[in-house]
Design a protein around this motif. Structure first.
Motif, PDB file in Angstrom:
ATOM      1  N   ALA A   1       0.817  -1.224   0.000  1.00 21.67           N
ATOM      2  CA  ALA A   1       0.000   0.000   0.000  1.00 21.67           C
ATOM      3  C   ALA A   1       0.849   1.272   0.000  1.00 21.67           C
ATOM      4  O   ALA A   1       0.631   2.160  -0.836  1.00 21.67           O
ATOM      5  CB  ALA A   1      -0.982  -0.006   1.170  1.00 21.67           C
ATOM      6  N   PRO A   2       1.837   1.408   0.903  1.00 19.34           N
ATOM      7  CA  PRO A   2       2.668   2.616   0.843  1.00 19.34           C
ATOM      8  C   PRO A   2       3.441   2.748  -0.471  1.00 19.34           C
ATOM      9  O   PRO A   2       3.628   3.856  -0.977  1.00 19.34           O
ATOM     10  CB  PRO A   2       3.629   2.472   2.026  1.00 19.34           C
ATOM     11  CG  PRO A   2       2.981   1.525   2.947  1.00 19.34           C
ATOM     12  CD  PRO A   2       2.158   0.611   2.095  1.00 19.34           C
TER      13      PRO A   2
ATOM     14  N   ILE B   1      15.821  17.096  -0.966  1.00 16.44           N
ATOM     15  CA  ILE B   1      17.073  16.463  -0.555  1.00 16.44           C
ATOM     16  C   ILE B   1      17.263  16.631   0.951  1.00 16.44           C
ATOM     17  O   ILE B   1      17.635  15.690   1.656  1.00 16.44           O
ATOM     18  CB  ILE B   1      18.266  17.040  -1.349  1.00 16.44           C
ATOM     19  CG1 ILE B   1      18.159  16.603  -2.813  1.00 16.44           C
ATOM     20  CG2 ILE B   1      19.596  16.586  -0.747  1.00 16.44           C
ATOM     21  CD1 ILE B   1      19.137  17.286  -3.743  1.00 16.44           C
ATOM     22  N   GLY B   2      16.964  17.821   1.442  1.00 18.89           N
ATOM     23  CA  GLY B   2      17.103  18.092   2.872  1.00 18.89           C
ATOM     24  C   GLY B   2      16.202  17.229   3.747  1.00 18.89           C
ATOM     25  O   GLY B   2      16.606  16.796   4.830  1.00 18.89           O
ATOM     26  N   ILE B   3      14.993  16.977   3.268  1.00 13.58           N
ATOM     27  CA  ILE B   3      14.078  16.178   4.088  1.00 13.58           C
ATOM     28  C   ILE B   3      14.574  14.748   4.253  1.00 13.58           C
ATOM     29  O   ILE B   3      14.229  14.080   5.229  1.00 13.58           O
ATOM     30  CB  ILE B   3      12.635  16.224   3.538  1.00 13.58           C
ATOM     31  CG1 ILE B   3      11.657  15.873   4.649  1.00 13.58           C
ATOM     32  CG2 ILE B   3      12.454  15.324   2.359  1.00 13.58           C
ATOM     33  CD1 ILE B   3      10.219  16.104   4.298  1.00 13.58           C
TER      34      ILE B   3
ATOM     35  N   SER C   1      14.055   3.152   2.308  1.00 13.09           N
ATOM     36  CA  SER C   1      13.997   2.573   0.963  1.00 13.09           C
ATOM     37  C   SER C   1      12.959   3.294   0.121  1.00 13.09           C
ATOM     38  O   SER C   1      13.208   3.632  -1.042  1.00 13.09           O
ATOM     39  CB  SER C   1      13.644   1.088   1.037  1.00 13.09           C
ATOM     40  OG  SER C   1      14.649   0.375   1.691  1.00 13.09           O
ATOM     41  N   LEU C   2      11.800   3.536   0.691  1.00 12.14           N
ATOM     42  CA  LEU C   2      10.739   4.243  -0.023  1.00 12.14           C
ATOM     43  C   LEU C   2      11.134   5.687  -0.301  1.00 12.14           C
ATOM     44  O   LEU C   2      11.024   6.172  -1.428  1.00 12.14           O
ATOM     45  CB  LEU C   2       9.437   4.200   0.784  1.00 12.14           C
ATOM     46  CG  LEU C   2       8.252   4.953   0.179  1.00 12.14           C
ATOM     47  CD1 LEU C   2       7.802   4.311  -1.130  1.00 12.14           C
ATOM     48  CD2 LEU C   2       7.101   5.002   1.173  1.00 12.14           C
ATOM     49  N   ARG C   3      11.620   6.378   0.706  1.00 10.01           N
ATOM     50  CA  ARG C   3      11.933   7.802   0.573  1.00 10.01           C
ATOM     51  C   ARG C   3      13.065   8.047  -0.415  1.00 10.01           C
ATOM     52  O   ARG C   3      13.027   9.012  -1.177  1.00 10.01           O
ATOM     53  CB  ARG C   3      12.263   8.403   1.941  1.00 10.01           C
ATOM     54  CG  ARG C   3      11.077   8.437   2.886  1.00 10.01           C
ATOM     55  CD  ARG C   3       9.941   9.339   2.413  1.00 10.01           C
ATOM     56  NE  ARG C   3      10.467  10.678   2.286  1.00 10.01           N
ATOM     57  CZ  ARG C   3      10.310  11.450   1.212  1.00 10.01           C
ATOM     58  NH1 ARG C   3       9.612  11.047   0.186  1.00 10.01           N
ATOM     59  NH2 ARG C   3      10.851  12.643   1.178  1.00 10.01           N
ATOM     60  N   LEU C   4      14.074   7.193  -0.423  1.00  8.07           N
ATOM     61  CA  LEU C   4      15.179   7.361  -1.372  1.00  8.07           C
ATOM     62  C   LEU C   4      14.678   7.215  -2.800  1.00  8.07           C
ATOM     63  O   LEU C   4      15.032   8.016  -3.675  1.00  8.07           O
ATOM     64  CB  LEU C   4      16.299   6.364  -1.079  1.00  8.07           C
ATOM     65  CG  LEU C   4      17.164   6.686   0.139  1.00  8.07           C
ATOM     66  CD1 LEU C   4      18.004   5.474   0.530  1.00  8.07           C
ATOM     67  CD2 LEU C   4      18.048   7.891  -0.131  1.00  8.07           C
ATOM     68  N   ALA C   5      13.864   6.210  -3.055  1.00 11.55           N
ATOM     69  CA  ALA C   5      13.351   5.986  -4.406  1.00 11.55           C
ATOM     70  C   ALA C   5      12.452   7.135  -4.860  1.00 11.55           C
ATOM     71  O   ALA C   5      12.604   7.670  -5.967  1.00 11.55           O
ATOM     72  CB  ALA C   5      12.593   4.663  -4.463  1.00 11.55           C
TER      73      ALA C   5
END
Length: 150
Positions: free
Chosen positions: A7-8, A110-112, A131-135
């Motif tokens: 879902a995420p 990028i800062g977040i 993993s999610l945020r980097l992608a």
């Protein structure tokens, strides 16, 4: 880091649509013209990416606020203070024209990642969060960069 739940992942990918659409309409002027005529000018080119980018940075403030609620004491207080930075960044750093706003949003996204990592490191974010945020951030920054340089 563990696997991202379905879902995420699906919702995160769906959240990329305005960024990708904006980048594609920057690269394809005929599509941008059609979009402007059909949906309105703010749904084409850099405009959709800039408006939506400010919305998403504000949304991320809320996500980080939720992570701060999982912390205690001074860590929680610091977390709450840090969580408002993305929304304030979007408010104060966009609006100065498309190029400057896009560069500010790139810096904001990028800062977040640093804030994401901090909450993740303290156990307030799920294991799969980075993993999610980097992608997602890689796609967002790429799209915004297209808006700046093309």
């Amino acid at each position: 880091m563990s696997a991202i739940p379905r879902a995420p992942l699906i919702l995160g990918l769906a959240g990329l649509i305005p960024f990708v659409w904006g980048a594609v309409t920057v690269l394809l002027p005929d599509l941008a013209s059609w979009t402007a005529r059909t949906l309105g000018g703010r749904f084409a080119g850099p405009y959709v990416m800039l408006f939506y980018g400010a919305v998403i940075l504000s949304f991320m403030s809320g996500v980080l606020w939720g992570f701060a609620a999982r912390l205690e004491g001074a860590q929680a207080s610091t977390g709450y203070a840090l969580s408002v930075i993305p929304a304030l960044w979007a408010f104060f750093m966009t609006g100065g024209g498309p190029t400057g706003s896009a560069i500010s949003l790139i810096a904001g996204f990028i800062g977040i990642l640093g804030l994401d990592w901090l909450f993740w490191r303290h156990g307030a974010a799920p294991e799969w969060w980075m993993s999610l945020r980097l992608a997602l951030t890689a796609v967002v920054v790429t799209c915004l960069t297209i808006g700046v340089f093309f």
